[in-house]
Design a protein around this motif. Structure first.
Motif, PDB file in Angstrom:
ATOM      1  N   SER A   8       0.809  -1.220   0.000  1.00  0.00           N
ATOM      2  CA  SER A   8       0.000   0.000   0.000  1.00  0.00           C
ATOM      3  C   SER A   8       0.840   1.267   0.000  1.00  0.00           C
ATOM      4  O   SER A   8       0.339   2.339  -0.333  1.00  0.00           O
ATOM      5  CB  SER A   8      -0.931   0.020   1.220  1.00  0.00           C
ATOM      6  OG  SER A   8      -1.786  -1.097   1.228  1.00  0.00           O
ATOM      7  N   ILE A   9       2.102   1.148   0.393  1.00  0.00           N
ATOM      8  CA  ILE A   9       2.969   2.326   0.480  1.00  0.00           C
ATOM      9  C   ILE A   9       4.288   2.053  -0.235  1.00  0.00           C
ATOM     10  O   ILE A   9       4.694   0.906  -0.400  1.00  0.00           O
ATOM     11  CB  ILE A   9       3.247   2.726   1.952  1.00  0.00           C
ATOM     12  CG1 ILE A   9       3.923   1.578   2.710  1.00  0.00           C
ATOM     13  CG2 ILE A   9       1.969   3.171   2.653  1.00  0.00           C
ATOM     14  CD1 ILE A   9       4.392   1.948   4.104  1.00  0.00           C
ATOM     15  N   ASP A  10       4.933   3.121  -0.640  1.00  0.00           N
ATOM     16  CA  ASP A  10       6.222   3.023  -1.318  1.00  0.00           C
ATOM     17  C   ASP A  10       7.338   3.282  -0.313  1.00  0.00           C
ATOM     18  O   ASP A  10       7.418   4.360   0.265  1.00  0.00           O
ATOM     19  CB  ASP A  10       6.287   4.047  -2.451  1.00  0.00           C
ATOM     20  CG  ASP A  10       7.612   4.005  -3.201  1.00  0.00           C
ATOM     21  OD1 ASP A  10       8.370   3.025  -3.012  1.00  0.00           O
ATOM     22  OD2 ASP A  10       7.896   4.954  -3.954  1.00  0.00           O
ATOM     23  N   ILE A  11       8.196   2.284  -0.122  1.00  0.00           N
ATOM     24  CA  ILE A  11       9.343   2.455   0.787  1.00  0.00           C
ATOM     25  C   ILE A  11      10.648   2.213   0.040  1.00  0.00           C
ATOM     26  O   ILE A  11      11.664   1.890   0.656  1.00  0.00           O
ATOM     27  CB  ILE A  11       9.240   1.519   2.018  1.00  0.00           C
ATOM     28  CG1 ILE A  11       9.247   0.054   1.574  1.00  0.00           C
ATOM     29  CG2 ILE A  11       8.025   1.844   2.868  1.00  0.00           C
ATOM     30  CD1 ILE A  11       9.559  -0.910   2.704  1.00  0.00           C
ATOM     31  N   SER A  12      10.616   2.354  -1.268  1.00  0.00           N
ATOM     32  CA  SER A  12      11.779   2.022  -2.087  1.00  0.00           C
ATOM     33  C   SER A  12      13.023   2.815  -1.709  1.00  0.00           C
ATOM     34  O   SER A  12      14.145   2.357  -1.924  1.00  0.00           O
ATOM     35  CB  SER A  12      11.462   2.237  -3.568  1.00  0.00           C
ATOM     36  OG  SER A  12      11.061   3.576  -3.816  1.00  0.00           O
ATOM     37  N   ASP A  13      12.834   4.001  -1.124  1.00  0.00           N
ATOM     38  CA  ASP A  13      13.985   4.823  -0.726  1.00  0.00           C
ATOM     39  C   ASP A  13      14.571   4.395   0.612  1.00  0.00           C
ATOM     40  O   ASP A  13      15.587   4.937   1.052  1.00  0.00           O
ATOM     41  CB  ASP A  13      13.575   6.295  -0.655  1.00  0.00           C
ATOM     42  CG  ASP A  13      12.430   6.539   0.321  1.00  0.00           C
ATOM     43  OD1 ASP A  13      11.498   5.699   0.378  1.00  0.00           O
ATOM     44  OD2 ASP A  13      12.467   7.562   1.025  1.00  0.00           O
ATOM     45  N   LEU A  14      13.962   3.428   1.266  1.00  0.00           N
ATOM     46  CA  LEU A  14      14.386   3.034   2.613  1.00  0.00           C
ATOM     47  C   LEU A  14      14.927   1.615   2.692  1.00  0.00           C
ATOM     48  O   LEU A  14      15.399   1.194   3.752  1.00  0.00           O
ATOM     49  CB  LEU A  14      13.195   3.141   3.591  1.00  0.00           C
ATOM     50  CG  LEU A  14      12.453   4.473   3.665  1.00  0.00           C
ATOM     51  CD1 LEU A  14      11.243   4.350   4.577  1.00  0.00           C
ATOM     52  CD2 LEU A  14      13.383   5.575   4.147  1.00  0.00           C
ATOM     53  N   THR A  15      14.880   0.873   1.605  1.00  0.00           N
ATOM     54  CA  THR A  15      15.106  -0.566   1.699  1.00  0.00           C
ATOM     55  C   THR A  15      16.551  -1.014   1.493  1.00  0.00           C
ATOM     56  O   THR A  15      16.905  -2.125   1.882  1.00  0.00           O
ATOM     57  CB  THR A  15      14.225  -1.314   0.681  1.00  0.00           C
ATOM     58  OG1 THR A  15      14.587  -0.896  -0.645  1.00  0.00           O
ATOM     59  CG2 THR A  15      12.761  -1.015   0.931  1.00  0.00           C
TER      60      THR A  15
END
Length: 208
Positions: free
Chosen positions: A134-141
């Motif tokens: 549901s959310i974009d965390i691509s910058d945190l992974t």
């Protein structure tokens, strides 16, 4: 074989038993079971860890005991402890570990291994972006443990969920999301988690 007992800070971390065991079995065919013990928060953990380690050692119910605390806010309101000025994350982990281990009676310290989630348990969740549909965390992974003291993993998740009109509930979401996370990704991306697993593997290997 006796289980590995892991003393954990709270409800979120208590679901790590199957998660850790799943990873250990990929590296050790005859890996022991993992038993997490919810210590009821940082303050309770620090107050009771010495007695708990001594009791488990006396009862000989564990192959070894491990401890896991969040590094985030570890030093908050903690009398008699603070980090040295300009400490790196590695230095903070070392200083925090020394503080915890100092509470353990010397004769039991060899049976206890203190580790830290850097900076929070939620770093493990960030390691596997596919669990968040549901959310974009691509910058945190890529480097979950670099999500830091200023804005730790749980705060980032709260903000991302609020942006879509939903709520991140720390304890319930941990129980729901953790089984979906690939433990190998956490091992690869979270160096401090890897250090704990590697020490568990070494402990088991030496016990054979």
């Amino acid at each position: 074989m006796k289980p590995l007992v892991v003393l954990v800070e709270g409800n979120s971390e208590k679901w790590l038993d199957d998660f850790i065991h799943q990873l250990l079995t990929r590296k050790l065919p005859d890996a022991p079971q993992v038993q997490t013990v919810n210590m009821g928060g940082k303050d309770s953990y620090l107050k009771e860890v010495a007695a708990r380690v001594q009791r488990y050692a006396a009862q000989e119910i564990a192959l070894a005991m491990f401890g896991l605390l969040d590094l985030y806010r570890f030093a908050d309101n903690l009398k008699g402890f603070d980090y040295s000025p300009n400490s790196t994350v590695a230095e903070k982990v070392g200083q925090a570990r020394e503080h915890v281990v100092s509470k353990i009676a010397p004769q039991f310290r060899s049976q206890f291994h203190q580790h830290f989630a850097v900076h929070e348990f939620e770093a493990y969740l960030l390691s596997d972006p596919k669990v968040f549909n549901s959310i974009d965390i691509s910058d945190l992974t890529d480097e979950p443990e670099a999500v830091n003291f200023d804005s730790p993993p749980s705060r980032r998740l709260i903000q991302r969920y609020e942006a879509i009109g939903r709520e991140y509930r720390k304890q319930t979401m941990a129980r729901f999301l953790l089984p979906k996370v690939d433990p190998t990704l956490v091992y690869e991306k979270c160096l401090y988690f890897r250090a704990m697993i590697d020490e568990m593997i070494e402990t088991v290997s030496q016990a054979k």
